[in-house]
Enzyme design. Structure first.
Site, PDB file in Angstrom:
ATOM      1  N   SER A 187       3.112  -6.068   7.392  1.00  0.00           N
ATOM      2  CA  SER A 187       1.732  -6.131   7.867  1.00  0.00           C
ATOM      3  C   SER A 187       0.843  -6.885   6.881  1.00  0.00           C
ATOM      4  O   SER A 187      -0.053  -7.639   7.273  1.00  0.00           O
ATOM      5  CB  SER A 187       1.184  -4.717   8.085  1.00  0.00           C
ATOM      6  N   SER A 188       1.091  -6.683   5.598  1.00  0.00           N
ATOM      7  CA  SER A 188       0.316  -7.390   4.580  1.00  0.00           C
ATOM      8  C   SER A 188       0.601  -8.889   4.627  1.00  0.00           C
ATOM      9  O   SER A 188      -0.314  -9.713   4.480  1.00  0.00           O
ATOM     10  CB  SER A 188       0.650  -6.825   3.198  1.00  0.00           C
ATOM     11  N   GLY A 213       4.056  -1.196   3.946  1.00  0.00           N
ATOM     12  CA  GLY A 213       3.226  -2.135   4.713  1.00  0.00           C
ATOM     13  C   GLY A 213       3.449  -3.592   4.394  1.00  0.00           C
ATOM     14  O   GLY A 213       2.579  -4.420   4.676  1.00  0.00           O
ATOM     15  N   GLY A 229       7.915   1.664   3.982  1.00  0.00           N
ATOM     16  CA  GLY A 229       6.692   2.420   4.177  1.00  0.00           C
ATOM     17  C   GLY A 229       5.532   1.918   3.349  1.00  0.00           C
ATOM     18  O   GLY A 229       4.527   2.616   3.175  1.00  0.00           O
ATOM     19  N   PRO A 253       9.756  -4.104  -0.403  1.00  0.00           N
ATOM     20  CA  PRO A 253      10.983  -3.907   0.378  1.00  0.00           C
ATOM     21  C   PRO A 253      10.717  -3.711   1.863  1.00  0.00           C
ATOM     22  O   PRO A 253       9.693  -3.129   2.260  1.00  0.00           O
ATOM     23  CB  PRO A 253      11.606  -2.654  -0.242  1.00  0.00           C
ATOM     24  N   ASP A 264      -0.949  -1.444  10.732  1.00  0.00           N
ATOM     25  CA  ASP A 264      -1.353  -1.527   9.331  1.00  0.00           C
ATOM     26  C   ASP A 264      -2.088  -2.830   9.004  1.00  0.00           C
ATOM     27  O   ASP A 264      -2.720  -2.942   7.946  1.00  0.00           O
ATOM     28  CB  ASP A 264      -0.135  -1.406   8.408  1.00  0.00           C
ATOM     29  N   LYS A 282       0.850  -1.197   0.000  1.00  0.00           N
ATOM     30  CA  LYS A 282       0.000   0.000   0.000  1.00  0.00           C
ATOM     31  C   LYS A 282       0.876   1.233   0.000  1.00  0.00           C
ATOM     32  O   LYS A 282       2.049   1.203   0.389  1.00  0.00           O
ATOM     33  CB  LYS A 282      -0.943   0.001   1.213  1.00  0.00           C
TER      34      LYS A 282
END
Length: 286
Positions: free
Chosen positions: A105-106, A102, A100, A96, A137, A12
């Site tokens: 978290s994904s 996410g 930043g 990566p 996130d 994201k």
């Protein structure tokens, strides 16, 4: 009987990110538009007979033994209070670390999707309790429910997710400056500086700005000036992406990925070619 589940974990970007003062629970409040981009990790999850074991292998990155996938697995075991099927996860990493975007978290949310497909029952509210233990996130990625794309207005610590219809007319170029900006470092840095409230958009206006022509966007990211001041490569990436013809550019999340937004594939691809001479750049159709 063993089973094999394949799940994609999309990245994201943050279209604007307001960081509110630290709360009593230690978290910062945020207000942002989250939108997925066409960049993803892949998880191939295989179950096996031994219970309560989660093994992760990744050939593209040095993933620590304790990672967001194993954390999500352990949090699920704790919240559900039940044995879980043992799983081995083959992670193909494209998003990566420290970008930043996410990615971790994904990946965590994708593991929970895989567990559900393996027959693990999540009572109402359980998934959000698990997300709260893993990362802020994760709430957004859980709201996608396994879909590869989506957008939302996100607030609170990240747990207040209002899905909105994603735009299909946007084209993104991502630039990876090659510096790692940890979330903890970024929040510590932002707490140490005085910040102006000028340019902050009210929460109820974020969607209308998202729907407006990109050239008229007034999104800002509170992290951008702080991280750009610390890392000259981030500052230079912002300059170069703007010079590539982007209608809008900024840093995503707490960094360090810089993105540009374009209104056509050809303009985005031209920008990717322009930027690739200096940067690791990637064109991502929405």
């Amino acid at each position: 009987m063993s089973a094999e589940i394949f799940v994609q974990a999309p990245a994201k970007i943050n279209l604007g990110l307001r960081v509110l003062p630290k709360r009593e629970d230690g978290f910062h409040g945020i207000e942002s538009v989250f939108a997925t981009v066409a960049l993803n990790d892949d998880l191939l999850v295989r179950s096996f007979a031994e219970k309560n074991v989660c093994l992760v292998h990744c050939g593209q990155a040095d993933i620590p033994q304790k990672n967001t996938i194993t954390s999500a697995y352990q949090a699920a075991k704790s919240v559900l209070g039940a044995d879980l099927p043992g799983v081995s996860v083959e992670l193909t990493k494209r998003v990566p670390l420290g970008g930043g975007l996410g990615g971790g978290s994904s990946d965590a949310a994708a593991l929970l999707v895989a567990l559900r497909k393996l027959g693990v029952v999540f009572p109402d509210g359980a998934a959000n309790k698990i997300a709260a233990l893993v990362g802020s996130d994760v709430f957004f990625f859980l709201s996608l429910d396994g879909k590869p794309d989506g957008a939302a207005i996100v607030s609170g610590r990240g747990e207040l997710v209002k899905p909105i219809s994603p735009r299909c007319d946007l084209h993104y170029v991502l630039v990876f400056p090659g510096v790692h900006s940890s979330t903890a470092e970024a929040y510590s840095a932002i707490d140490s500086v005085e910040r102006s409230k000028n340019g902050w958009l009210p929460l109820d206006e974020l969607e209308s700005v998202y729907r407006s022509p990109v050239k008229d966007w007034t999104f800002t990211n509170d992290f951008t000036p702080v991280i750009a001041a610390r890392y000259s490569r981030v500052q230079q990436a912002l300059v170069d992406v703007k010079s590539s013809g982007a209608l809008f550019c900024d840093m995503s999340g707490s960094g360090s990925t810089v993105f540009g937004v374009f209104d056509s594939a050809s303009r985005a691809q031209d920008a990717e070619s322009f930027l690739s001479g200096r940067w690791n750049a990637l064109y991502c159709k929405k």
